[in-house]
Design a protein around this motif. Structure first.
Motif, mmCIF file in Angstrom:
data_model
loop_
_atom_site.group_PDB
_atom_site.id
_atom_site.type_symbol
_atom_site.label_atom_id
_atom_site.label_comp_id
_atom_site.label_asym_id
_atom_site.label_seq_id
_atom_site.Cartn_x
_atom_site.Cartn_y
_atom_site.Cartn_z
ATOM 1 N N CYS A 251 2.079 6.302 -2.608
ATOM 2 C CA CYS A 251 1.991 5.101 -2.711
ATOM 3 C C CYS A 251 3.053 4.097 -2.286
ATOM 4 C CB CYS A 251 1.546 4.677 -4.084
ATOM 5 S SG CYS A 251 0.107 5.471 -4.675
ATOM 6 N N TYR B 147 5.945 -3.486 1.905
ATOM 7 C CA TYR B 147 7.117 -2.447 1.272
ATOM 8 C C TYR B 147 8.310 -2.907 2.052
ATOM 9 C CZ TYR B 147 3.372 0.462 -0.413
ATOM 10 O OH TYR B 147 2.196 1.003 -1.059
ATOM 11 N N GLY C 11 0.069 -3.173 9.408
ATOM 12 C CA GLY C 11 -0.747 -2.461 8.642
ATOM 13 C C GLY C 11 -2.337 -2.536 9.371
ATOM 14 N N GLU D 20 7.750 -1.222 -2.886
ATOM 15 C CA GLU D 20 6.966 -2.396 -2.970
ATOM 16 C C GLU D 20 7.679 -3.598 -3.261
ATOM 17 O OE1 GLU D 20 2.756 -3.455 -5.274
ATOM 18 O OE2 GLU D 20 4.308 -2.708 -6.449
ATOM 19 N N GLY E 27 5.128 3.728 0.459
ATOM 20 C CA GLY E 27 5.351 3.340 1.651
ATOM 21 C C GLY E 27 5.762 4.762 2.390
ATOM 22 N N SER E 28 6.293 4.600 3.615
ATOM 23 C CA SER E 28 6.749 5.674 4.661
ATOM 24 C C SER E 28 7.747 6.039 3.935
ATOM 25 C CB SER E 28 6.736 5.198 5.950
ATOM 26 O OG SER E 28 5.622 4.679 6.477
ATOM 27 N N GLU F 5 7.217 -2.829 5.849
ATOM 28 C CA GLU F 5 5.911 -2.308 6.187
ATOM 29 C C GLU F 5 4.764 -2.899 5.378
ATOM 30 O OE1 GLU F 5 3.968 2.030 6.046
ATOM 31 O OE2 GLU F 5 5.802 2.011 4.734
ATOM 32 N N GLU G 165 0.154 -4.341 0.178
ATOM 33 C CA GLU G 165 1.646 -4.318 -0.541
ATOM 34 C C GLU G 165 2.452 -4.449 0.726
ATOM 35 O OE1 GLU G 165 1.634 -0.702 -2.670
ATOM 36 O OE2 GLU G 165 0.155 -1.707 -4.581
ATOM 37 N N GLU H 172 1.148 -2.239 3.932
ATOM 38 C CA GLU H 172 0.268 -1.264 3.526
ATOM 39 C C GLU H 172 -1.177 -1.201 4.423
ATOM 40 O OE1 GLU H 172 -1.623 0.439 -0.485
ATOM 41 O OE2 GLU H 172 -1.575 -1.903 -0.336
ATOM 42 N N SER H 173 -1.717 -0.009 4.822
ATOM 43 C CA SER H 173 -3.160 -0.112 5.254
ATOM 44 C C SER H 173 -4.130 0.374 4.280
ATOM 45 C CB SER H 173 -3.077 1.153 6.579
ATOM 46 O OG SER H 173 -2.416 0.726 7.548
ATOM 47 N N VAL H 174 -5.179 -0.581 4.301
ATOM 48 C CA VAL H 174 -6.164 -0.322 3.087
ATOM 49 C C VAL H 174 -7.602 -0.327 3.685
ATOM 50 C CG1 VAL H 174 -4.487 -1.062 1.402
ATOM 51 C CG2 VAL H 174 -6.203 -3.014 2.896
#
Length: 180
Positions: free
Chosen positions: A20, A51, A175, A122, A22-23, A34, A49, A36-38
């Motif tokens: 959760c 990051y 994302g 985050e 990030g990378s 970054e 989110e 988030e992909s959702v």
């Protein structure tokens, strides 16, 4: 048996928390922003989110995003994680610390503090409404890259005003919002 079960649960929680946050940014030699992909359903509201990784010390995080405005409407933005409660935050979709000028339909959010922070993970949560009639598919949400997206304060002397603001090199990871 109880100890084994607790150990297994602890490991599972650690992996889920890592997923959760990030990378893994160790492959990058710059600071990283970054998105988030959702996944979302048509007609729903979603959070995306932002990051921050490899933070060498940042006093300003300024993000502007491009997305398909026929499918998504920005409805909120808030500071999160270690940035929450520190500094000033505003966006063109909220009425927070100060007013920000709208950016041609793009979502724009900025956090600023007079001192550097080493916050990672985050840092912002951006909220979008998905159109009721949104076609299923994958939609890219991307950063509009600017030279002052991450800024560091560097002391140049002993006085309060003896500082320089230095733009940091940034790697951007866009994302994807998958609508079903």
């Amino acid at each position: 048996m109880k100890k084994i079960l607790c150990g297994i649960l602890a490991v599972a929680m650690a992996f889920s928390c890592a997923a959760c946050s990030g990378s893994n940014y160790s492959d990058y030699d710059t600071a990283v922003l970054e998105l988030e992909s959702v996944s979302a359903k048509a007609g729903s509201e979603i959070d995306v989110e932002v990051y921050l990784g490899n933070n060498p010390g940042t006093a300003c995080v300024d993000v502007e995003l491009e997305y398909d405005s026929s499918v998504f409407t920005a409805v909120g933005a808030k500071v999160a994680g270690d940035l929450k409660g520190n500094g000033l935050f505003s966006s063109n979709v909220t009425e927070d610390e100060y007013e920000m000028v709208a950016d041609g339909g793009n979502l724009h959010a900025m956090w600023f503090n007079g001192f550097n922070t080493d916050a990672t993970g985050e840092v912002m949560v951006l909220t979008f409404e998905v159109a009721e009639d949104a076609p299923a598919g994958e939609y890219t949400i991307s950063f509009v890259q600017g030279e002052d997206d991450l800024v560091s304060v560097v002391e140049t002397g002993s006085g309060v005003d003896d500082v320089d603001y230095v733009n940091l090199d940034v790697t951007y990871i866009d994302g994807v919002i998958t609508v079903s």
